[in-house]
Design a protein around this motif. Structure first.
Motif, PDB file in Angstrom:
ATOM      1  N   GLU A 177       0.835  -1.206   0.000  1.00 15.86           N
ATOM      2  CA  GLU A 177       0.000   0.000   0.000  1.00 15.86           C
ATOM      3  C   GLU A 177       0.867   1.253   0.000  1.00 15.86           C
ATOM      4  OE1 GLU A 177      -3.726   2.074   2.395  1.00 15.86           O
ATOM      5  OE2 GLU A 177      -2.745   0.300   3.230  1.00 15.86           O
ATOM      6  N   ASP A 178       1.961   1.239   0.766  1.00 10.71           N
ATOM      7  CA  ASP A 178       2.896   2.368   0.747  1.00 10.71           C
ATOM      8  C   ASP A 178       3.430   2.588  -0.669  1.00 10.71           C
ATOM      9  OD1 ASP A 178       2.710   2.739   3.520  1.00 10.71           O
ATOM     10  OD2 ASP A 178       4.443   1.460   3.938  1.00 10.71           O
ATOM     11  N   LEU A 179       3.853   1.495  -1.307  1.00  9.48           N
ATOM     12  CA  LEU A 179       4.406   1.593  -2.658  1.00  9.48           C
ATOM     13  C   LEU A 179       3.361   2.134  -3.634  1.00  9.48           C
ATOM     14  CD1 LEU A 179       6.406  -1.767  -2.799  1.00  9.48           C
ATOM     15  CD2 LEU A 179       7.351   0.535  -2.616  1.00  9.48           C
ATOM     16  N   ALA A 180       2.116   1.696  -3.474  1.00  8.50           N
ATOM     17  CA  ALA A 180       1.048   2.175  -4.351  1.00  8.50           C
ATOM     18  C   ALA A 180       0.840   3.682  -4.187  1.00  8.50           C
ATOM     19  CB  ALA A 180      -0.249   1.426  -4.051  1.00  8.50           C
ATOM     20  N   MET A 181       0.863   4.151  -2.947  1.00  9.18           N
ATOM     21  CA  MET A 181       0.680   5.579  -2.697  1.00  9.18           C
ATOM     22  C   MET A 181       1.814   6.396  -3.305  1.00  9.18           C
ATOM     23  SD  MET A 181      -0.605   5.363   1.275  1.00  9.18           S
ATOM     24  CE  MET A 181      -0.555   7.145   1.515  1.00  9.18           C
ATOM     25  N   ILE A 182       3.055   5.898  -3.181  1.00 10.89           N
ATOM     26  CA  ILE A 182       4.191   6.614  -3.760  1.00 10.89           C
ATOM     27  C   ILE A 182       4.102   6.595  -5.279  1.00 10.89           C
ATOM     28  CG2 ILE A 182       6.705   6.632  -3.997  1.00 10.89           C
ATOM     29  CD1 ILE A 182       6.830   5.382  -1.177  1.00 10.89           C
ATOM     30  N   LEU A 183       3.703   5.457  -5.860  1.00 11.83           N
ATOM     31  CA  LEU A 183       3.571   5.369  -7.316  1.00 11.83           C
ATOM     32  C   LEU A 183       2.541   6.375  -7.815  1.00 11.83           C
ATOM     33  CD1 LEU A 183       3.583   2.183  -9.476  1.00 11.83           C
ATOM     34  CD2 LEU A 183       1.781   3.878  -9.815  1.00 11.83           C
ATOM     35  N   GLU A 184       1.413   6.500  -7.121  1.00 16.41           N
ATOM     36  CA  GLU A 184       0.391   7.471  -7.520  1.00 16.41           C
ATOM     37  C   GLU A 184       0.943   8.892  -7.483  1.00 16.41           C
ATOM     38  OE1 GLU A 184      -3.993   6.174  -6.327  1.00 16.41           O
ATOM     39  OE2 GLU A 184      -2.621   6.003  -4.629  1.00 16.41           O
ATOM     40  N   ARG A 185       1.726   9.198  -6.456  1.00 12.46           N
ATOM     41  CA  ARG A 185       2.296  10.539  -6.353  1.00 12.46           C
ATOM     42  C   ARG A 185       3.280  10.801  -7.480  1.00 12.46           C
ATOM     43  NH1 ARG A 185       3.245  11.394   0.182  1.00 12.46           N
ATOM     44  NH2 ARG A 185       1.066  11.061   0.771  1.00 12.46           N
ATOM     45  N   LYS A 186       4.107   9.807  -7.780  1.00 11.91           N
ATOM     46  CA  LYS A 186       5.055   9.972  -8.884  1.00 11.91           C
ATOM     47  C   LYS A 186       4.313  10.200 -10.194  1.00 11.91           C
ATOM     48  CE  LYS A 186       9.015   7.278  -7.163  1.00 11.91           C
ATOM     49  NZ  LYS A 186      10.084   8.220  -7.551  1.00 11.91           N
ATOM     50  N   ALA A 187       3.226   9.478 -10.384  1.00 11.92           N
ATOM     51  CA  ALA A 187       2.460   9.616 -11.620  1.00 11.92           C
ATOM     52  C   ALA A 187       1.734  10.952 -11.709  1.00 11.92           C
ATOM     53  CB  ALA A 187       1.449   8.471 -11.733  1.00 11.92           C
ATOM     54  N   SER A 188       1.487  11.587 -10.562  1.00  4.00           N
ATOM     55  CA  SER A 188       0.747  12.853 -10.563  1.00  4.00           C
ATOM     56  C   SER A 188       1.639  14.053 -10.838  1.00  4.00           C
ATOM     57  CB  SER A 188       0.037  13.045  -9.216  1.00  4.00           C
ATOM     58  OG  SER A 188       0.982  13.278  -8.181  1.00  4.00           O
ATOM     59  N   ILE A 189       2.955  13.858 -10.769  1.00  3.62           N
ATOM     60  CA  ILE A 189       3.888  14.970 -11.027  1.00  3.62           C
ATOM     61  C   ILE A 189       3.865  15.289 -12.512  1.00  3.62           C
ATOM     62  CG2 ILE A 189       6.297  15.717 -10.969  1.00  3.62           C
ATOM     63  CD1 ILE A 189       6.672  13.837  -8.569  1.00  3.62           C
ATOM     64  N   LYS A 190       3.652  16.522 -12.841  1.00  2.00           N
ATOM     65  CA  LYS A 190       3.531  16.902 -14.251  1.00  2.00           C
ATOM     66  C   LYS A 190       4.500  18.023 -14.601  1.00  2.00           C
ATOM     67  CE  LYS A 190       0.628  13.770 -14.911  1.00  2.00           C
ATOM     68  NZ  LYS A 190       1.141  12.546 -15.567  1.00  2.00           N
ATOM     69  N   GLU A 191       5.766  17.726 -14.483  1.00  3.70           N
ATOM     70  CA  GLU A 191       6.808  18.642 -14.926  1.00  3.70           C
ATOM     71  C   GLU A 191       7.401  18.121 -16.232  1.00  3.70           C
ATOM     72  OE1 GLU A 191       9.486  18.739 -11.657  1.00  3.70           O
ATOM     73  OE2 GLU A 191       8.101  19.820 -10.330  1.00  3.70           O
ATOM     74  N   ASP A 192       8.201  18.928 -16.878  1.00  2.66           N
ATOM     75  CA  ASP A 192       8.716  18.561 -18.193  1.00  2.66           C
ATOM     76  C   ASP A 192       9.530  17.273 -18.181  1.00  2.66           C
ATOM     77  OD1 ASP A 192       7.526  20.745 -19.297  1.00  2.66           O
ATOM     78  OD2 ASP A 192       9.325  22.003 -19.247  1.00  2.66           O
ATOM     79  N   ASN A 193      10.197  16.999 -17.050  1.00  2.00           N
ATOM     80  CA  ASN A 193      11.075  15.828 -16.998  1.00  2.00           C
ATOM     81  C   ASN A 193      10.484  14.672 -16.198  1.00  2.00           C
ATOM     82  OD1 ASN A 193      11.203  17.055 -14.534  1.00  2.00           O
ATOM     83  ND2 ASN A 193      13.410  16.818 -14.261  1.00  2.00           N
ATOM     84  N   ASP A 194       9.152  14.706 -15.919  1.00  3.87           N
ATOM     85  CA  ASP A 194       8.587  13.634 -15.111  1.00  3.87           C
ATOM     86  C   ASP A 194       8.410  12.369 -15.949  1.00  3.87           C
ATOM     87  OD1 ASP A 194       5.457  13.097 -15.659  1.00  3.87           O
ATOM     88  OD2 ASP A 194       5.956  15.184 -16.102  1.00  3.87           O
ATOM     89  N   LEU A 195       8.233  11.233 -15.266  1.00  6.20           N
ATOM     90  CA  LEU A 195       8.220   9.932 -15.935  1.00  6.20           C
ATOM     91  C   LEU A 195       7.007   9.734 -16.822  1.00  6.20           C
ATOM     92  CD1 LEU A 195       9.382   7.776 -12.901  1.00  6.20           C
ATOM     93  CD2 LEU A 195      10.729   8.402 -14.894  1.00  6.20           C
ATOM     94  N   LEU A 196       5.888  10.366 -16.496  1.00  5.95           N
ATOM     95  CA  LEU A 196       4.657  10.157 -17.258  1.00  5.95           C
ATOM     96  C   LEU A 196       4.155  11.448 -17.880  1.00  5.95           C
ATOM     97  CD1 LEU A 196       2.632   7.648 -15.071  1.00  5.95           C
ATOM     98  CD2 LEU A 196       3.942   7.201 -17.127  1.00  5.95           C
ATOM     99  N   CYS A 197       5.074  12.289 -18.339  1.00  4.24           N
ATOM    100  CA  CYS A 197       4.689  13.555 -18.960  1.00  4.24           C
ATOM    101  C   CYS A 197       3.710  13.289 -20.107  1.00  4.24           C
ATOM    102  CB  CYS A 197       5.932  14.284 -19.480  1.00  4.24           C
ATOM    103  SG  CYS A 197       5.582  15.931 -20.120  1.00  4.24           S
ATOM    104  N   GLY A 198       2.534  13.890 -20.036  1.00  5.32           N
ATOM    105  CA  GLY A 198       1.526  13.695 -21.068  1.00  5.32           C
ATOM    106  C   GLY A 198       0.634  12.491 -20.853  1.00  5.32           C
ATOM    107  N   PHE A 199       0.870  11.699 -19.815  1.00  8.56           N
ATOM    108  CA  PHE A 199       0.077  10.518 -19.534  1.00  8.56           C
ATOM    109  C   PHE A 199      -0.656  10.677 -18.203  1.00  8.56           C
ATOM    110  CE2 PHE A 199       2.875   9.043 -22.738  1.00  8.56           C
ATOM    111  CZ  PHE A 199       2.305   7.926 -23.328  1.00  8.56           C
ATOM    112  N   GLU A 200      -1.782   9.963 -18.063  1.00  6.36           N
ATOM    113  CA  GLU A 200      -2.554   9.960 -16.832  1.00  6.36           C
ATOM    114  C   GLU A 200      -2.926   8.528 -16.473  1.00  6.36           C
ATOM    115  OE1 GLU A 200      -3.319  12.555 -15.015  1.00  6.36           O
ATOM    116  OE2 GLU A 200      -2.844  14.237 -16.349  1.00  6.36           O
ATOM    117  N   LEU A 201      -2.998   8.226 -15.191  1.00  6.86           N
ATOM    118  CA  LEU A 201      -3.558   6.958 -14.745  1.00  6.86           C
ATOM    119  C   LEU A 201      -5.080   7.082 -14.751  1.00  6.86           C
ATOM    120  CD1 LEU A 201      -1.297   6.077 -11.663  1.00  6.86           C
ATOM    121  CD2 LEU A 201      -1.007   5.380 -14.042  1.00  6.86           C
TER     122      LEU A 201
END
Length: 271
Positions: A177-201
């Motif tokens: 559950e901790d890992l899931a929460m961190i993954l969601e936060r990482k996916a919500s970051i929307k800066e130019d160099n983020d891992l999912l730039c232009g993508f949404e869960l």
């Protein structure tokens, strides 16, 4: 095994409100969060005393041992502690310099020196003497970080260094559950160099569903070895499997990314 990249963290001038927000956003390690919140309260009390004309003597920096595996938040907490010590007047700088144990000694710059200890990469005698001199000078705070085995192996043979540490913080492995929460936060970051730039869960990627997927598709020993370090590769892999032109990542895409990311690390670590 180590996945540490040595660097110095330079951040904007901290404020107490910002640091309180950082503490509240930490995932896992509830006891450590309580200890950090206790330091915040002491800083607030000191500020009130100073405002009332009471002479406040800044505390002296102290040295700590962080026990935990990779990806459990040791570097994050070290940076928060650096800011808290700075705001309390204990340190002249809030920078955190991170180094691997046997590397040439780095300049702590009046802030925190985070020294990562690994069974295969222990501090040599010259670096140990430099560390002791730095600790005795009293201008910086030294944090030794590593898993229990590495720190126990090192400390039992170096009591002269060990006796200079005043606090020990335990960083437990993160839950699914901790890992899931961190993954969601990482996916919500929307800066130019983020891992999912232009993508949404999409909406199917709830915390519970992500946690179940991580539990089903990643072996426990891999999660224990890497914890949050697993997640970047999983997000990268999920982005790869999304349909061409599709900007939404489904739970199925994420599951495949989690599986592929786990396979990358299992191969890398010979698991």
């Amino acid at each position: 095994m180590s996945v540490i990249i040595c660097e110095t963290f330079y951040e904007d001038e901290p404020t107490l409100d910002e640091v309180k927000l950082e503490i509240s956003s930490i995932v896992g390690v509830p006891e450590i969060k309580r200890q950090l919140e206790s330091i915040v309260e002491k800083i607030i009390d000191a500020e009130k005393d100073a405002a009332d004309g009471i002479r406040v003597i800044p505390p002296k920096p102290f040295h700590m041992v962080f026990v935990g595996r990779n990806g459990t938040g040791k570097s994050t907490v070290a940076r928060i502690i650096g800011k808290l010590f700075y705001l309390a007047g204990a340190l002249a700088s809030y920078t955190v310099t991170e180094m691997q144990g046997n590397q040439k000694m780095k300049d702590a710059e009046g802030g925190v020196l985070l020294v990562n200890i690994d069974e295969e990469d222990l501090i040599n005698s010259d670096t140990q003497e430099e560390l002791i001199a730095l600790m005795d000078a009293g201008d910086s705070s030294v944090v030794l970080a590593g898993n229990y085995s590495a720190l126990n192996q090192y400390m039992k043979c170096n009591l002269n260094l060990y006796k200079r540490f005043s606090a020990r913080l335990q960083f437990d492995d993160l839950t699914c559950e901790d890992l899931a929460m961190i993954l969601e936060r990482k996916a919500s970051i929307k800066e130019d160099n983020d891992l999912l730039c232009g993508f949404e869960l999409d909406s199917s990627c709830s915390t519970d569903s992500i946690a179940r997927t991580i539990a089903e598709l990643t072996p426990r020993n891999l999660r224990s070895l890497l914890n949050a370090h697993l997640l970047d590769q999983m997000l990268i892999e999920a982005k790869k499997v999304a349909m061409p032109g599709e900007r939404i990542i489904s739970l199925g895409d994420l599951a495949m990314g989690i599986q592929n990311g786990a396979d990358v690390y299992k191969k890398l670590l010979n698991l």
